[in-house]
Scaffold this motif. Structure first.
Motif, PDB file in Angstrom:
ATOM      1  N   ILE A  68       0.914  -1.215  -0.093  1.00 38.88           N
ATOM      2  CA  ILE A  68      -0.032   0.143  -0.065  1.00 38.88           C
ATOM      3  C   ILE A  68       0.798   1.358  -0.035  1.00 38.88           C
ATOM      4  O   ILE A  68       1.786   1.458   0.897  1.00 38.88           O
ATOM      5  CB  ILE A  68      -0.795   0.061   1.201  1.00 38.88           C
ATOM      6  CG1 ILE A  68      -1.807  -1.103   1.095  1.00 38.88           C
ATOM      7  CG2 ILE A  68      -1.778   1.306   1.355  1.00 38.88           C
ATOM      8  CD1 ILE A  68      -2.667  -1.270   2.435  1.00 38.88           C
ATOM      9  N   PHE A  69       0.791   2.023  -0.781  1.00 36.57           N
ATOM     10  CA  PHE A  69       1.544   3.211  -1.225  1.00 36.57           C
ATOM     11  C   PHE A  69       0.722   4.570  -1.653  1.00 36.57           C
ATOM     12  O   PHE A  69      -0.377   4.388  -1.951  1.00 36.57           O
ATOM     13  CB  PHE A  69       2.764   2.907  -2.001  1.00 36.57           C
ATOM     14  CG  PHE A  69       2.335   2.558  -3.360  1.00 36.57           C
ATOM     15  CD1 PHE A  69       2.061   3.502  -4.453  1.00 36.57           C
ATOM     16  CD2 PHE A  69       2.206   1.047  -3.792  1.00 36.57           C
ATOM     17  CE1 PHE A  69       1.745   2.998  -5.628  1.00 36.57           C
ATOM     18  CE2 PHE A  69       1.845   0.737  -5.016  1.00 36.57           C
ATOM     19  CZ  PHE A  69       1.516   1.670  -5.657  1.00 36.57           C
ATOM     20  N   VAL A  70       1.397   5.627  -1.587  1.00 38.20           N
ATOM     21  CA  VAL A  70       0.641   7.090  -1.839  1.00 38.20           C
ATOM     22  C   VAL A  70       1.493   7.285  -3.264  1.00 38.20           C
ATOM     23  O   VAL A  70       2.649   7.599  -3.150  1.00 38.20           O
ATOM     24  CB  VAL A  70       0.569   7.898  -0.921  1.00 38.20           C
ATOM     25  CG1 VAL A  70       0.102   9.254  -1.324  1.00 38.20           C
ATOM     26  CG2 VAL A  70      -0.060   7.269   0.307  1.00 38.20           C
ATOM     27  N   THR A  71       0.634   7.572  -4.249  1.00 32.96           N
ATOM     28  CA  THR A  71       1.342   8.198  -5.542  1.00 32.96           C
ATOM     29  C   THR A  71       1.310   9.538  -5.418  1.00 32.96           C
ATOM     30  O   THR A  71       0.839  10.096  -4.793  1.00 32.96           O
ATOM     31  CB  THR A  71       0.379   7.785  -6.799  1.00 32.96           C
ATOM     32  OG1 THR A  71      -0.861   8.211  -6.597  1.00 32.96           O
ATOM     33  CG2 THR A  71       0.386   6.167  -6.710  1.00 32.96           C
ATOM     34  N   SER A 107       0.410  10.186   6.557  1.00 29.93           N
ATOM     35  CA  SER A 107      -1.002  10.467   6.833  1.00 29.93           C
ATOM     36  C   SER A 107      -1.777   9.698   5.966  1.00 29.93           C
ATOM     37  O   SER A 107      -2.616   8.906   6.205  1.00 29.93           O
ATOM     38  CB  SER A 107      -1.341  11.850   7.123  1.00 29.93           C
ATOM     39  OG  SER A 107      -2.668  11.831   7.355  1.00 29.93           O
ATOM     40  N   MET A 108      -1.622  10.007   4.676  1.00 30.04           N
ATOM     41  CA  MET A 108      -2.557   9.458   3.536  1.00 30.04           C
ATOM     42  C   MET A 108      -2.219   7.989   3.354  1.00 30.04           C
ATOM     43  O   MET A 108      -3.053   7.229   3.346  1.00 30.04           O
ATOM     44  CB  MET A 108      -2.048  10.187   2.217  1.00 30.04           C
ATOM     45  CG  MET A 108      -2.452  11.779   2.193  1.00 30.04           C
ATOM     46  SD  MET A 108      -1.865  12.344   0.520  1.00 30.04           S
ATOM     47  CE  MET A 108      -2.966  11.487  -0.534  1.00 30.04           C
ATOM     48  N   ARG A 109      -0.894   7.378   3.834  1.00 30.78           N
ATOM     49  CA  ARG A 109      -0.718   6.083   3.655  1.00 30.78           C
ATOM     50  C   ARG A 109      -1.348   5.289   4.757  1.00 30.78           C
ATOM     51  O   ARG A 109      -1.999   4.228   4.584  1.00 30.78           O
ATOM     52  CB  ARG A 109       0.848   5.767   3.758  1.00 30.78           C
ATOM     53  CG  ARG A 109       1.438   4.215   3.498  1.00 30.78           C
ATOM     54  CD  ARG A 109       2.419   4.183   3.526  1.00 30.78           C
ATOM     55  NE  ARG A 109       3.068   2.770   3.133  1.00 30.78           N
ATOM     56  CZ  ARG A 109       4.217   2.406   3.361  1.00 30.78           C
ATOM     57  NH1 ARG A 109       5.283   3.160   3.853  1.00 30.78           N
ATOM     58  NH2 ARG A 109       4.555   1.355   2.969  1.00 30.78           N
ATOM     59  N   GLU A 110      -1.357   5.789   6.044  1.00 29.84           N
ATOM     60  CA  GLU A 110      -2.145   5.609   6.830  1.00 29.84           C
ATOM     61  C   GLU A 110      -3.793   5.318   6.972  1.00 29.84           C
ATOM     62  O   GLU A 110      -4.156   4.311   7.269  1.00 29.84           O
ATOM     63  CB  GLU A 110      -1.927   6.277   8.310  1.00 29.84           C
ATOM     64  CG  GLU A 110      -0.401   5.942   8.874  1.00 29.84           C
ATOM     65  CD  GLU A 110      -0.259   7.069  10.049  1.00 29.84           C
ATOM     66  OE1 GLU A 110      -1.397   7.791  10.713  1.00 29.84           O
ATOM     67  OE2 GLU A 110       0.966   6.903  10.597  1.00 29.84           O
ATOM     68  N   GLU A 111      -4.331   6.450   6.148  1.00 30.58           N
ATOM     69  CA  GLU A 111      -5.508   6.402   5.732  1.00 30.58           C
ATOM     70  C   GLU A 111      -5.842   5.246   4.891  1.00 30.58           C
ATOM     71  O   GLU A 111      -6.886   4.402   5.000  1.00 30.58           O
ATOM     72  CB  GLU A 111      -5.903   7.561   5.178  1.00 30.58           C
ATOM     73  CG  GLU A 111      -6.205   8.840   6.051  1.00 30.58           C
ATOM     74  CD  GLU A 111      -6.389  10.202   5.119  1.00 30.58           C
ATOM     75  OE1 GLU A 111      -6.802  10.036   4.110  1.00 30.58           O
ATOM     76  OE2 GLU A 111      -6.108  11.211   5.759  1.00 30.58           O
ATOM     77  N   LYS A 112      -5.005   4.801   3.959  1.00 26.95           N
ATOM     78  CA  LYS A 112      -5.280   3.648   2.921  1.00 26.95           C
ATOM     79  C   LYS A 112      -5.282   2.705   3.691  1.00 26.95           C
ATOM     80  O   LYS A 112      -5.745   1.460   3.470  1.00 26.95           O
ATOM     81  CB  LYS A 112      -4.270   3.707   1.797  1.00 26.95           C
ATOM     82  CG  LYS A 112      -4.467   4.768   0.774  1.00 26.95           C
ATOM     83  CD  LYS A 112      -3.546   4.815  -0.263  1.00 26.95           C
ATOM     84  CE  LYS A 112      -3.750   5.685  -1.668  1.00 26.95           C
ATOM     85  NZ  LYS A 112      -2.992   5.052  -2.736  1.00 26.95           N
ATOM     86  N   VAL A 113      -4.300   2.335   4.667  1.00 28.95           N
ATOM     87  CA  VAL A 113      -4.241   1.087   5.471  1.00 28.95           C
ATOM     88  C   VAL A 113      -5.533   0.802   6.300  1.00 28.95           C
ATOM     89  O   VAL A 113      -6.089  -0.221   6.189  1.00 28.95           O
ATOM     90  CB  VAL A 113      -2.938   0.934   6.227  1.00 28.95           C
ATOM     91  CG1 VAL A 113      -2.949  -0.209   7.335  1.00 28.95           C
ATOM     92  CG2 VAL A 113      -1.530   1.119   5.532  1.00 28.95           C
TER      93      VAL A 113
END
Length: 125
Positions: free
Chosen positions: A67-70, A108-114
């Motif tokens: 899971i990553f943020v582009t 923060s965005m990566r945490e949201e995705k997780v």
């Protein structure tokens, strides 16, 4: 699992700075910033340790699940934030870069995705 004392101290300082910068980005009044800083000072050591452990678990899930943020994700978030703040996206990005806030935004965005991933996999009985 035990955490190094230096990590706890550094994280406490960084949490205060993130809260302060977040409020300043939202054009908060000085009293609002002071109140938030007082709240962070009062945050318990146990809460910081719990937050750090949670972050490590979330980062491990993100790594294992890829899971990553582009950059497109970041651009979209900045666009949204700029719209809410009545600012131009390029101006907001420049400000975030100057304040070294892009990495925390990505985290923060990566945490949201997780969290979204975990919720999608949750089974309610």
């Amino acid at each position: 699992f035990p955490l190094p004392e230096g990590l706890i101290e550094t994280s406490t300082i960084q949490a205060r700075e993130r809260a302060r910068n977040d409020l300043l980005m939202r054009c908060a009044q000085e009293k609002e910033v002071d109140d938030a800083m007082s709240k962070h000072e009062a945050e318990s050591r146990e809460a910081m340790i719990r937050n750090l452990k949670e972050r490590f678990v979330i980062e491990e899930i993100a790594r294992r699940e890829k899971i990553f943020v582009t950059e497109d994700d970041v651009d979209a978030r900045i666009q949204s934030m700029a719209g809410q703040m009545g600012r131009h996206p390029h101006e907001l990005r420049s400000m975030l870069e100057a304040q070294e806030m892009l990495a925390p935004l990505r985290r923060s965005m990566r945490e949201e995705k997780v969290r979204e991933f975990l919720l999608s996999k949750a089974v309610v009985e």
